[in-house]
Scaffold this motif. Structure first.
Motif, mmCIF file in Angstrom:
data_model
loop_
_atom_site.group_PDB
_atom_site.id
_atom_site.type_symbol
_atom_site.label_atom_id
_atom_site.label_comp_id
_atom_site.label_asym_id
_atom_site.label_seq_id
_atom_site.Cartn_x
_atom_site.Cartn_y
_atom_site.Cartn_z
ATOM 1 N N ALA A 2 -58.319 -15.950 48.130
ATOM 2 C CA ALA A 2 -57.130 -16.696 47.727
ATOM 3 C C ALA A 2 -55.993 -15.748 47.377
ATOM 4 N N SER A 3 -54.780 -16.166 47.650
ATOM 5 C CA SER A 3 -53.537 -15.418 47.400
ATOM 6 C C SER A 3 -53.303 -14.276 48.379
ATOM 7 N N THR A 4 -54.217 -14.030 49.264
ATOM 8 C CA THR A 4 -54.034 -12.972 50.259
ATOM 9 C C THR A 4 -53.231 -13.523 51.433
ATOM 10 N N ILE A 5 -52.274 -12.747 51.886
ATOM 11 C CA ILE A 5 -51.489 -13.149 53.052
ATOM 12 C C ILE A 5 -52.026 -12.394 54.258
ATOM 13 N N TYR A 6 -52.407 -13.150 55.267
ATOM 14 C CA TYR A 6 -52.946 -12.574 56.489
ATOM 15 C C TYR A 6 -51.899 -12.660 57.585
ATOM 16 N N ALA A 7 -51.897 -11.679 58.471
ATOM 17 C CA ALA A 7 -50.974 -11.661 59.610
ATOM 18 C C ALA A 7 -51.773 -11.349 60.869
ATOM 19 N N TRP A 8 -51.360 -11.936 61.994
ATOM 20 C CA TRP A 8 -52.012 -11.638 63.252
ATOM 21 C C TRP A 8 -51.086 -11.899 64.420
ATOM 22 N N LYS A 9 -51.451 -11.313 65.543
ATOM 23 C CA LYS A 9 -50.785 -11.525 66.819
ATOM 24 C C LYS A 9 -51.855 -11.859 67.839
ATOM 25 N N LEU A 10 -51.478 -12.646 68.804
ATOM 26 C CA LEU A 10 -52.397 -12.959 69.890
ATOM 27 C C LEU A 10 -51.983 -12.179 71.126
ATOM 28 N N ASN A 11 -52.961 -11.773 71.887
ATOM 29 C CA ASN A 11 -52.740 -11.028 73.112
ATOM 30 C C ASN A 11 -53.377 -11.824 74.247
ATOM 31 N N ALA A 12 -52.550 -12.311 75.184
ATOM 32 C CA ALA A 12 -53.053 -13.061 76.330
ATOM 33 C C ALA A 12 -52.887 -12.204 77.577
ATOM 34 N N CYS A 13 -53.972 -12.032 78.309
ATOM 35 C CA CYS A 13 -53.933 -11.188 79.510
ATOM 36 C C CYS A 13 -54.457 -11.950 80.718
ATOM 37 N N ASN A 14 -53.860 -11.640 81.858
ATOM 38 C CA ASN A 14 -54.368 -12.125 83.136
ATOM 39 C C ASN A 14 -54.158 -11.024 84.161
ATOM 40 N N ALA A 15 -54.322 -11.332 85.431
ATOM 41 C CA ALA A 15 -54.211 -10.319 86.489
ATOM 42 C C ALA A 15 -52.813 -9.713 86.581
ATOM 43 N N ARG A 16 -51.809 -10.400 86.066
ATOM 44 C CA ARG A 16 -50.428 -9.917 86.164
ATOM 45 C C ARG A 16 -49.988 -9.104 84.952
ATOM 46 N N GLY A 17 -50.834 -9.045 83.905
ATOM 47 C CA GLY A 17 -50.466 -8.272 82.729
ATOM 48 C C GLY A 17 -50.794 -8.995 81.434
#
Length: 141
Positions: A2-17
């Motif tokens: 509790a009270s912790t702030i989490y951060a994230w990013k998503l990485n989506a990949c396919n044959a084009r990058g």
């Protein structure tokens, strides 16, 4: 935690990058604590012979945004407290004060009550059962 702030990013990949999302932040919170201070206000002007004015102290909301409260009661016949919240005060959405007058009761009957707090995570545990009588305070002469 509790009270912790989490951060994230998503990485989506396919044959084009690959593509990255924007950074997303989320604060961790828990359900509210149990309400431990719960009382009837027999001298409150809102309570009459067929109602009970209730009040309570807000519990620790565990870093969640307060939403409201739910009040549960029995029918005054000595039975168990209902699993369904009493809709009389409509406290299950903002803004929600820490008081409610339950009306439409039978004078002189004893009612069992429980109350719980709600934040944006969910409903906390119900308070211990409290018993109050529906009766007006005698007039001072």
């Amino acid at each position: 935690v509790a009270s912790t702030i989490y951060a994230w990013k998503l990485n989506a990949c396919n044959a084009r990058g690959c593509t990255f999302s924007d950074v997303v932040y989320m604060k961790a919170a828990g359900i509210p604590d149990q309400i431990t201070v719960f009382a009837a206000e027999y001298e409150a002007t809102t309570a009459g012979a067929n109602s009970i004015a209730l009040s309570w102290t807000a519990p620790d909301m565990q870093d969640g945004i307060p939403i409201g409260y739910k009040i549960y009661r029995n029918s005054g016949d000595g039975g168990a407290v209902s699993i369904y919240a009493d809709p009389t005060c409509g406290l299950d959405s903002r803004p929600a004060p820490q008081r409610c007058t339950i009306s439409g009761l039978s004078r002189g009957k004893y009612y069992l009550f429980r109350v719980s707090a709600i934040n944006e995570i969910g409903e906390g545990p119900k308070s211990d059962v409290e018993e109050f009588v529906s009766a007006a305070v005698p007039a001072v002469v």
